[in-house]
Enzyme design. Structure first.
Site, PDB file in Angstrom:
ATOM      1  N   ASP A   1       0.791  -1.024   0.060  1.00  0.00           N
ATOM      2  CA  ASP A   1      -0.021  -0.106  -0.001  1.00  0.00           C
ATOM      3  C   ASP A   1       0.963   1.256  -0.094  1.00  0.00           C
ATOM      4  O   ASP A   1       0.348   2.332  -0.203  1.00  0.00           O
ATOM      5  CB  ASP A   1      -1.038  -0.036   1.126  1.00  0.00           C
ATOM      6  CG  ASP A   1      -0.290  -0.164   2.573  1.00  0.00           C
ATOM      7  OD1 ASP A   1       0.877  -0.295   2.864  1.00  0.00           O
ATOM      8  OD2 ASP A   1      -1.311  -0.173   3.560  1.00  0.00           O
TER       9      ASP A   1
ATOM     10  N   GLU B   1       8.944  -4.530  10.560  1.00  0.00           N
ATOM     11  CA  GLU B   1       9.373  -3.114  10.004  1.00  0.00           C
ATOM     12  C   GLU B   1       9.956  -2.453  11.196  1.00  0.00           C
ATOM     13  O   GLU B   1       9.353  -2.044  12.241  1.00  0.00           O
ATOM     14  CB  GLU B   1       8.267  -2.353   9.440  1.00  0.00           C
ATOM     15  CG  GLU B   1       8.561  -1.069   8.655  1.00  0.00           C
ATOM     16  CD  GLU B   1       7.794  -0.463   7.887  1.00  0.00           C
ATOM     17  OE1 GLU B   1       6.744  -1.203   7.325  1.00  0.00           O
ATOM     18  OE2 GLU B   1       8.034   0.411   7.198  1.00  0.00           O
TER      19      GLU B   1
ATOM     20  N   ASP C   1      -1.015  -6.025  -0.317  1.00  0.00           N
ATOM     21  CA  ASP C   1      -1.461  -5.405   1.150  1.00  0.00           C
ATOM     22  C   ASP C   1      -3.255  -5.228   1.073  1.00  0.00           C
ATOM     23  O   ASP C   1      -3.576  -4.932   0.158  1.00  0.00           O
ATOM     24  CB  ASP C   1      -1.017  -4.298   1.160  1.00  0.00           C
ATOM     25  CG  ASP C   1       0.263  -4.104   2.002  1.00  0.00           C
ATOM     26  OD1 ASP C   1       0.277  -4.817   3.030  1.00  0.00           O
ATOM     27  OD2 ASP C   1       1.027  -3.156   1.859  1.00  0.00           O
TER      28      ASP C   1
HETATM   29  O1  KIV Z   1       3.409  -1.286   1.683  1.00  0.00           O
HETATM   30  C1  KIV Z   1       4.935  -1.317   1.656  1.00  0.00           C
HETATM   31  O2  KIV Z   1       5.542  -1.025   0.870  1.00  0.00           O
HETATM   32  C2  KIV Z   1       5.214  -2.388   2.803  1.00  0.00           C
HETATM   33  C3  KIV Z   1       6.659  -2.444   2.989  1.00  0.00           C
HETATM   34  C4  KIV Z   1       7.473  -1.381   3.705  1.00  0.00           C
HETATM   35  C5  KIV Z   1       6.927  -3.775   3.781  1.00  0.00           C
HETATM   36  O3  KIV Z   1       4.274  -2.781   3.619  1.00  0.00           O
END
Ligand code: KIV
Length: 271
Positions: free
Chosen positions: A51, A189, A90
């Site tokens: 996301d 993270e 996501d």
């Molecule tokens: O949305 C994203 O890019 C992420 C990464 C930072 C793991 O969740």
């Protein structure tokens, strides 16, 4: 040069075997057909349709505004390019926090409409019921703990998370809850490297770090950051593998100059 010949199609089982063998997992974000084709050709193990598209593709300050339809659009574009990598998408903010039925419907839409292989969700014990329901529908889930950008308004900053004992203990307990539920991995993270190492040792599923040190089972970075397209973002954990900002600006300058001076198109470049 790294060769992708004879590499197996990546599944969640392959990732589990990689952890057992101590082979590191390489993951990058991807949001469109052309870049996903390059990522797959290069032999990336996992493409995350993150996301973070909300930031790097749409220019929003946070990940919160991106919609389920927009995530499905990005994921479908990526899926049309990929033959080997595992594609994880996501679940965007507001599409799973309400209740487990809503979460399941959102996950099903992603899988059905994009053809992706798995979904990612932020949180631990708070989302357990939704994780259970999604997994029961046969949809693989990877968790995301530590800095969870969808909760930025709760925390107020993007600083390193779980530096205090209480938060570190909750993170470890959440990791075990996600493993027990059946998640195939956990993204960690921006947490202390020592804590990420501990989590990686206590869970049997792979951990993928971003700003979580070297003692995890794999690494993930945002594509635009690692390619140096986005020069305004320089956290300590980021390694830039290219400086595409400067190369792209140079190409644009050359084009503008050639158009203005009528150097382009030449005789050979016309019919
Ligand atoms: O949305 C994203 O890019 C992420 C990464 C930072 C793991 O969740």
């Amino acid at each position: 040069m790294y060769s992708t010949r004879d590499l197996p199609k990546i599944t969640t089982h392959v990732l589990q075997e990689m952890k057992l063998k101590g082979e590191k997992i390489a993951m990058l974000t991807g949001y469109d057909f052309s870049m996903a084709k390059l990522l797959d050709e290069a032999g990336i193990d996992i493409i995350l349709v993150g996301d973070s598209a909300s930031n790097v593709m749409a220019g929003h300050a946070t990940t919160l505004p991106i919609t389920l339809d927009q995530m499905i659009y990005h994921a479908s574009s990526v899926m049309r390019a990929v033959t080997r990598a595992l594609v994880v998408v996501d679940l965007p903010f507001g599409t799973y926090q309400g209740n487990s039925k809503e979460a399941l419907n959102s996950a099903i839409r992603i899988m059905k409409e994009s053809g992706a292989n798995a979904i990612k969700m932020e949180g631990g014990s708070e989302i357990k019921e939704s994780v259970d329901r999604i997994l029961s529908a046969g949809i693989p889930v990877i968790g995301h703990l530590g800095l969870t950008p969808q909760s930025i308004n709760k925390f107020g900053t993007y600083v390193v998370r779980a530096t205090e004992e209480g938060e570190a203990d909750k993170l470890k307990s959440d990791a075990l809850i996600l493993e027990e539920a059946g998640c195939f991995g956990i993204v960690l993270e921006k947490i202390p490297a020592e804590l990420a190492k501990e989590v990686t040792e206590i869970v049997k599923i792979p951990t993928i770090g971003i700003g979580a040190g070297a003692d995890v089972d794999g690494q993930v970075l945002v594509l635009h950051d690692m390619l140096g397209l986005n020069i305004d973002f320089s956290p300590r954990f980021l390694r830039r593998y290219e400086n595409l900002h400067d190369s792209v600006i140079k190409a644009f300058h050359n084009y503008i100059e050639d158009v203005k001076s009528v150097d382009f198109p030449s005789d050979k470049e016309q019919y």
